[in-house]
Design a protein around this motif. Structure first.
Motif, short mmCIF file in Angstrom:
data_model
loop_
_atom_site.label_atom_id
_atom_site.label_comp_id
_atom_site.label_asym_id
_atom_site.label_seq_id
_atom_site.Cartn_x
_atom_site.Cartn_y
_atom_site.Cartn_z
N ILE A 174 0.85 -1.20 0.00
CA ILE A 174 0.00 0.00 0.00
C ILE A 174 0.88 1.24 0.00
N ARG A 175 0.27 2.37 -0.33
CA ARG A 175 0.97 3.65 -0.22
C ARG A 175 1.21 3.96 1.25
N CYS A 176 2.30 4.61 1.57
CA CYS A 176 2.64 4.91 2.96
C CYS A 176 1.53 5.74 3.60
N PRO A 177 0.84 5.19 4.61
CA PRO A 177 -0.22 5.96 5.28
C PRO A 177 0.39 7.07 6.15
N SER A 178 -0.28 8.18 6.23
CA SER A 178 0.24 9.29 7.02
C SER A 178 0.04 9.04 8.51
N ASN A 179 0.97 9.53 9.30
CA ASN A 179 0.89 9.50 10.76
C ASN A 179 0.72 8.10 11.34
N THR A 180 1.40 7.11 10.74
CA THR A 180 1.29 5.73 11.25
C THR A 180 2.64 5.17 11.69
N GLY A 181 3.69 5.97 11.59
CA GLY A 181 5.00 5.48 11.99
C GLY A 181 5.44 4.29 11.15
N THR A 182 5.89 3.23 11.84
CA THR A 182 6.36 2.03 11.14
C THR A 182 5.36 0.88 11.26
#
Length: 388
Positions: A174-182
């Motif tokens: 998936i595309r890197c979700p915002s504000n989710t860290g690692t």
């Protein structure tokens, strides 16, 4: 109409504002959708060529029509005073094309002559409708009789008795979700959600669990799943213990997993690779040979629905809806069209999976040992000794 309202509408300033606002209601390019849009100039031609129809939609026309019949009422909208509503068949065609190719919403919007937000909304609505309408039919909880039938197929095709499924996990990029860290960053060094699935002997899914963080291990995801709770509480319609073929040994029905999963009374995994003797090696081979059906199922899934070969550029929640829809479509196509003969894949060499916290009970180890003894005696098959 009221005279005062007419006078107001005739005001030049009001007319300019209304015209400016409506100018973006439908883009000039999109107004020619019924003339130049991909669906309108291609669909009828595809109907005349079954091979190209299958290649375009990844399913036969009869299967496409079946799905449309089931979800049409859910995705149909009424025409408004300003524009004609997009038909259910065009919505299903667009969604199928999105899943089959992995094209971006922007590319599909240009091709189908629609707005970007319209395409995004259609894909979400159609995937949700397919899941909610067809999941109970094609991916519902199997009955005891269903599991018995699955076990018969496993023994017939893969020489593994008392088996009602094989479990594994697949990372969905998936595309890197915002504000989710690692949280979504996995050991393969990309962002993902995890599809954990159980497949039967014909590569058909019988249980799925979608949406776990990519950083979680298969074993950890399994322990947090509804499937695990059903296994340990006896709510899974698992048949009663039964004698193995040509044997007086009575053993429970089991799932087959790899080293990442815990050893349970109803879940077998291979012996550790260190210090394997001949009998344990044969058991590992027999288990691995049967378990590969779930790897085949994932392979078929990704080969047919190319959206899974690249990052899904939506939120994790919408990506979960897309993956659930694809799993249902996978089963529908097998149910309606069958499946080609499965070639035995090569043994998995993935050794990086997290295998922590997979302690087993003495009873579970005894069950595995009994299966090992069976495969080295009454249940032996000639080709198994090639592995030695």
């Amino acid at each position: 109409m009221d005279t005062a309202l007419l006078l107001l509408l005739e005001n030049p300033l009001i007319k300019r504002r209304l015209a400016k606002k409506r100018r973006f209601w439908t883009h000039n390019i999109n107004r020619s959708r019924e003339r130049f849009g991909e669906f309108f100039h291609l669909y009828k031609s595809l109907q005349e060529d079954s091979e190209r129809f299958y290649r375009y939609f990844r399913m036969k026309e009869s299967t496409f029509s079946y799905i449309l019949e089931k979800v049409e009422w859910r995705i149909k909208k009424q025409n408004s005073n300003f524009r004609k509503a997009i038909s259910p068949i065009e919505k299903l065609a667009l969604t199928s094309r999105f899943l089959a190719t992995g094209l971006s919403y922007r590319a599909l919007a240009d091709s189908f002559r629609m707005g970007f937000s319209t395409v995004a909304s259609i894909v979400k609505d159609v995937c949700t409708a397919i899941w909610e309408e067809l999941q109970p039919i094609h991916l519902g909880i199997p009955s005891e009789q269903d599991l018995l039938e699955i076990s018969r197929h496993f023994y017939k095709k893969w020489n593994f008795p008392n088996c009602f499924g094989c479990i594994d996990g697949k990372h969905i990029r998936i595309r890197c979700p915002s504000n989710t860290g690692t949280s979504y960053y996995n050991y393969k060094q990309y962002f993902s959600i995890v599809l954990q699935a159980v497949a039967d002997a014909n590569c058909r899914f019988i249980f799925i669990d979608t949406g776990a963080f990519g950083k979680q291990s298969d074993g950890g995801i399994f322990r947090e799943s509804a499937l695990y709770q059903h296994l340990v509480t006896g709510k899974l319609n698992i048949p009663a213990d039964r004698n193995l073929p040509n044997s007086d040994t009575k053993l429970p029905y089991v799932l087959l997993g790899d080293e990442a999963y815990p050893l349970l009374n109803h879940l077998l995994k291979p012996y550790p690779r260190k210090n394997l003797d001949a009998q344990k090696t044969i058991f590992n081979y027999r288990l691995s040979r049967a378990r590969r059906v779930v790897e085949c199922a994932f392979g078929i899934l990704a080969a047919k629905w190319r959206i899974l070969t690249k990052a899904i550029e939506t939120s994790p929640e919408n990506a979960e809806k897309i993956v659930n829809c694809i799993c249902v479509l996978h089963n529908i196509i097998i149910d309606k069209e069958g499946i080609a003969l499965i070639e035995e894949p090569k043994e998995s060499t993935d050794s990086k999976k997290n295998r922590k916290n997979n302690s087993s009970t003495e009873q579970a180890r005894d069950i595995r040992n009994c299966y090992m003894q069976y495969f080295n005696n009454e249940g032996a098959v000639p080709f198994q000794y090639n592995v030695l």
